[in-house]
Design a protein around this motif. Structure first.
Motif, PDB file in Angstrom:
ATOM      1  N   ARG A   1      77.839  57.021 -47.132  1.00  0.00           N
ATOM      2  CA  ARG A   1      77.482  56.023 -46.337  1.00  0.00           C
ATOM      3  C   ARG A   1      78.354  55.345 -45.326  1.00  0.00           C
ATOM      4  O   ARG A   1      79.456  55.595 -45.218  1.00  0.00           O
ATOM      5  CB  ARG A   1      77.134  54.507 -47.227  1.00  0.00           C
TER       6      ARG A   1
ATOM      7  N   GLY B   1      71.212  49.327 -54.731  1.00  0.00           N
ATOM      8  CA  GLY B   1      71.733  50.369 -53.652  1.00  0.00           C
ATOM      9  C   GLY B   1      72.841  51.279 -54.768  1.00  0.00           C
ATOM     10  O   GLY B   1      72.902  51.059 -55.757  1.00  0.00           O
ATOM     11  N   GLU B   2      73.163  52.447 -54.016  1.00  0.00           N
ATOM     12  CA  GLU B   2      73.638  53.438 -54.797  1.00  0.00           C
ATOM     13  C   GLU B   2      75.114  53.201 -54.690  1.00  0.00           C
ATOM     14  O   GLU B   2      76.084  53.197 -55.540  1.00  0.00           O
ATOM     15  CB  GLU B   2      73.393  54.601 -54.186  1.00  0.00           C
TER      16      GLU B   2
ATOM     17  N   PRO C   1      77.007  48.680 -54.286  1.00  0.00           N
ATOM     18  CA  PRO C   1      77.223  47.877 -55.487  1.00  0.00           C
ATOM     19  C   PRO C   1      78.650  48.256 -55.988  1.00  0.00           C
ATOM     20  O   PRO C   1      79.369  47.544 -56.550  1.00  0.00           O
ATOM     21  CB  PRO C   1      76.085  48.236 -56.322  1.00  0.00           C
TER      22      PRO C   1
ATOM     23  N   SER D   1      75.160  41.310 -42.213  1.00  0.00           N
ATOM     24  CA  SER D   1      76.513  42.241 -42.097  1.00  0.00           C
ATOM     25  C   SER D   1      76.758  42.905 -40.696  1.00  0.00           C
ATOM     26  O   SER D   1      77.792  43.307 -40.593  1.00  0.00           O
ATOM     27  CB  SER D   1      76.388  43.134 -43.034  1.00  0.00           C
TER      28      SER D   1
HETATM   29  C1  LIG Z   1      76.665  52.790 -38.236  1.00  0.00           C
HETATM   30  C2  LIG Z   1      76.371  51.835 -39.659  1.00  0.00           C
HETATM   31  C3  LIG Z   1      77.214  50.969 -39.863  1.00  0.00           C
HETATM   32  C4  LIG Z   1      77.073  50.160 -40.969  1.00  0.00           C
HETATM   33  N1  LIG Z   1      77.856  49.157 -41.360  1.00  0.00           N
HETATM   34  C5  LIG Z   1      77.942  48.599 -42.523  1.00  0.00           C
HETATM   35  C6  LIG Z   1      78.799  47.450 -42.902  1.00  0.00           C
HETATM   36  O1  LIG Z   1      79.755  47.167 -41.862  1.00  0.00           O
HETATM   37  N2  LIG Z   1      78.608  46.730 -43.933  1.00  0.00           N
HETATM   38  C7  LIG Z   1      77.499  47.027 -44.791  1.00  0.00           C
HETATM   39  O2  LIG Z   1      77.464  46.335 -45.808  1.00  0.00           O
HETATM   40  N3  LIG Z   1      76.622  47.976 -44.499  1.00  0.00           N
HETATM   41  C8  LIG Z   1      76.692  48.623 -43.473  1.00  0.00           C
HETATM   42  N4  LIG Z   1      75.930  49.402 -43.051  1.00  0.00           N
HETATM   43  C9  LIG Z   1      74.906  49.841 -44.045  1.00  0.00           C
HETATM   44  C10 LIG Z   1      75.485  51.037 -45.173  1.00  0.00           C
HETATM   45  O3  LIG Z   1      75.584  52.148 -44.494  1.00  0.00           O
HETATM   46  C11 LIG Z   1      74.590  51.228 -46.205  1.00  0.00           C
HETATM   47  O4  LIG Z   1      73.322  51.426 -45.743  1.00  0.00           O
HETATM   48  C12 LIG Z   1      74.319  49.906 -47.369  1.00  0.00           C
HETATM   49  O5  LIG Z   1      75.535  49.719 -47.556  1.00  0.00           O
HETATM   50  C13 LIG Z   1      73.353  50.347 -48.269  1.00  0.00           C
HETATM   51  O6  LIG Z   1      73.771  51.425 -49.086  1.00  0.00           O
HETATM   52  P1  LIG Z   1      73.458  51.717 -50.462  1.00  0.00           P
HETATM   53  O7  LIG Z   1      73.930  52.988 -51.152  1.00  0.00           O
HETATM   54  O8  LIG Z   1      74.213  50.566 -51.555  1.00  0.00           O
HETATM   55  O9  LIG Z   1      71.902  51.631 -50.629  1.00  0.00           O
HETATM   56  P2  LIG Z   1      70.982  52.829 -50.824  1.00  0.00           P
HETATM   57  O10 LIG Z   1      70.994  53.475 -52.104  1.00  0.00           O
HETATM   58  O11 LIG Z   1      71.013  53.634 -49.666  1.00  0.00           O
HETATM   59  O12 LIG Z   1      69.395  52.037 -50.618  1.00  0.00           O
HETATM   60  C14 LIG Z   1      69.107  51.115 -51.815  1.00  0.00           C
HETATM   61  C15 LIG Z   1      67.649  50.515 -51.079  1.00  0.00           C
HETATM   62  O13 LIG Z   1      68.272  49.567 -50.282  1.00  0.00           O
HETATM   63  C16 LIG Z   1      67.734  49.810 -48.865  1.00  0.00           C
HETATM   64  N5  LIG Z   1      68.737  49.671 -47.932  1.00  0.00           N
HETATM   65  C17 LIG Z   1      69.803  50.572 -47.563  1.00  0.00           C
HETATM   66  N6  LIG Z   1      70.476  50.184 -46.576  1.00  0.00           N
HETATM   67  C18 LIG Z   1      70.108  48.841 -46.385  1.00  0.00           C
HETATM   68  C19 LIG Z   1      70.466  47.850 -45.482  1.00  0.00           C
HETATM   69  N7  LIG Z   1      71.560  47.921 -44.596  1.00  0.00           N
HETATM   70  N8  LIG Z   1      69.890  46.512 -45.577  1.00  0.00           N
HETATM   71  C20 LIG Z   1      68.826  46.417 -46.247  1.00  0.00           C
HETATM   72  N9  LIG Z   1      68.419  47.311 -47.225  1.00  0.00           N
HETATM   73  C21 LIG Z   1      68.826  48.601 -47.143  1.00  0.00           C
HETATM   74  C22 LIG Z   1      67.165  51.100 -49.107  1.00  0.00           C
HETATM   75  O14 LIG Z   1      65.842  51.458 -48.301  1.00  0.00           O
HETATM   76  C23 LIG Z   1      66.800  51.075 -50.539  1.00  0.00           C
HETATM   77  O15 LIG Z   1      65.503  50.920 -50.613  1.00  0.00           O
HETATM   78  C24 LIG Z   1      76.004  50.705 -42.043  1.00  0.00           C
HETATM   79  C25 LIG Z   1      75.087  51.305 -41.498  1.00  0.00           C
HETATM   80  C26 LIG Z   1      75.269  52.164 -40.291  1.00  0.00           C
HETATM   81  C27 LIG Z   1      74.340  52.837 -39.889  1.00  0.00           C
END
Ligand SMILES: Cc1cc2nc3c(=O)[nH]c(=O)nc-3n(C[C@H](O)[C@H](O)[C@H](O)COP(=O)(O)OP(=O)(O)OC[C@H]3O[C@@H](n4cnc5c(N)ncnc54)[C@H](O)[C@@H]3O)c2cc1C
Length: 241
Positions: free
Chosen positions: A54, A77-78, A81, A120
């Motif tokens: 990510r 989230g994957e 957490p 965030s």
């Molecule tokens: C350029 C960039 C910079 C980022 N910087 C940060 C940062 O500094 N801090 C931070 O906490 N995150 C940041 N993110 C978001 C991060 O990349 C992940 O998307 C986030 O941590 C969720 O990942 P996960 O694997 O826990 O969830 P996933 O397993 O990918 O998703 C689980 C569920 O949550 C939903 N979901 C996924 N991402 C988000 C989100 N961001 N908000 C709400 N729902 C979501 C999905 O659609 C899915 O239903 C950034 C994203 C981008 C593109």
């Protein structure tokens, strides 16, 4: 162009920002340095070889080979957490970066700056605030920080300390502190008109957060007359693959 490679990163310290967000400090031998606003890819690999990656924004200027991220725990989230609740000091992940060349602020820049962050989305904006302070820049900064309620504030202690030339307005969407003059609600034209810069000042605007927030805030800036090329956006939508 430099080819990005995965580097081993060891977690050396953590700080709880809120009940659901954590700042992680990694030592990344070979880290090439970065500019405020850039992000990294973080890759986790399980014992059976399964891996997930990510994107996360860099929260602070680099200190040698130390880099800082702040991660919000996305329910179900994957990756998030694991980063907010499971990983411990001494554990390793892989980091690739820095990534991004448009959503960046450099201390040599002289235009006034408007930072608009949702949730965030404050993370890369905080890197800009910290970089400005570290460089002794006098460029005037304004931060509009939209978040659900006061308990969700990241970097609360640091943002309370005086930082000359930095003005901050908190825009709460669900619950406001006692005595607040603004009612809870999503960002509106008045918030940007009052807490931002007039378009005639030609500020550089940086908008970051969930996709819907970024689109709404960027549309409001355009409606206030800010030039599209001065509005830089970063969307924290789902990433991975
Ligand atoms: C350029 C960039 C910079 C980022 N910087 C940060 C940062 O500094 N801090 C931070 O906490 N995150 C940041 N993110 C978001 C991060 O990349 C992940 O998307 C986030 O941590 C969720 O990942 P996960 O694997 O826990 O969830 P996933 O397993 O990918 O998703 C689980 C569920 O949550 C939903 N979901 C996924 N991402 C988000 C989100 N961001 N908000 C709400 N729902 C979501 C999905 O659609 C899915 O239903 C950034 C994203 C981008 C593109």
């Amino acid at each position: 162009m430099r080819r990005l490679t995965w580097l081993a990163a060891e977690l050396v310290a953590t700080t709880a920002e809120t009940a659901t967000a954590r700042t992680l400090r990694f030592r990344v031998p070979g880290w090439p340095g970065h500019v405020a606003g850039q992000h990294v890819d973080v890759r986790l690999t399980a014992d059976d070889g399964y891996s997930a990656q990510r994107s996360y924004s860099l929260a602070a200027p680099a200190e040698g080979d130390l880099v800082e991220l702040t991660v919000e725990n996305v329910l179900d989230g994957e990756v998030s957490p694991y980063l907010t609740e499971v990983i411990e000091v001494g554990d390793q992940v892989e980091i690739r970066g820095p990534v991004g060349g448009w959503f960046v602020w450099r201390p040599a820049s002289t235009a006034p700056v408007l930072l608009v962050g949702g949730g965030s989305g404050i993370v890369p904006l905080m890197a800009m605030i910290r970089t400005r302070r570290q460089a002794g820049s006098r460029v005037p900064f304004r931060l509009l920080y939209s978040l659900r309620d006061p308990a969700r504030r990241y970097y609360a202690g640091e943002l309370r300390r005086p930082d000359p030339g930095l003005d901050i307005a908190y825009l709460y969407t669900r619950a406001v502190p006692e005595g607040a003059s603004r009612a809870a609600g999503r960002i509106m034209l008045d918030d940007l008109a009052e807490g931002g810069w007039p378009a005639t000042f030609e500020p550089d605007c940086y908008v970051c957060g969930p996709t819907g927030f970024v689109e709404a805030a960027a549309d409001l800036l355009l409606a206030l007359g800010h030039a599209p090329e001065r509005i830089r956006t970063e969307r924290f939508g789902p990433t991975g693959g």
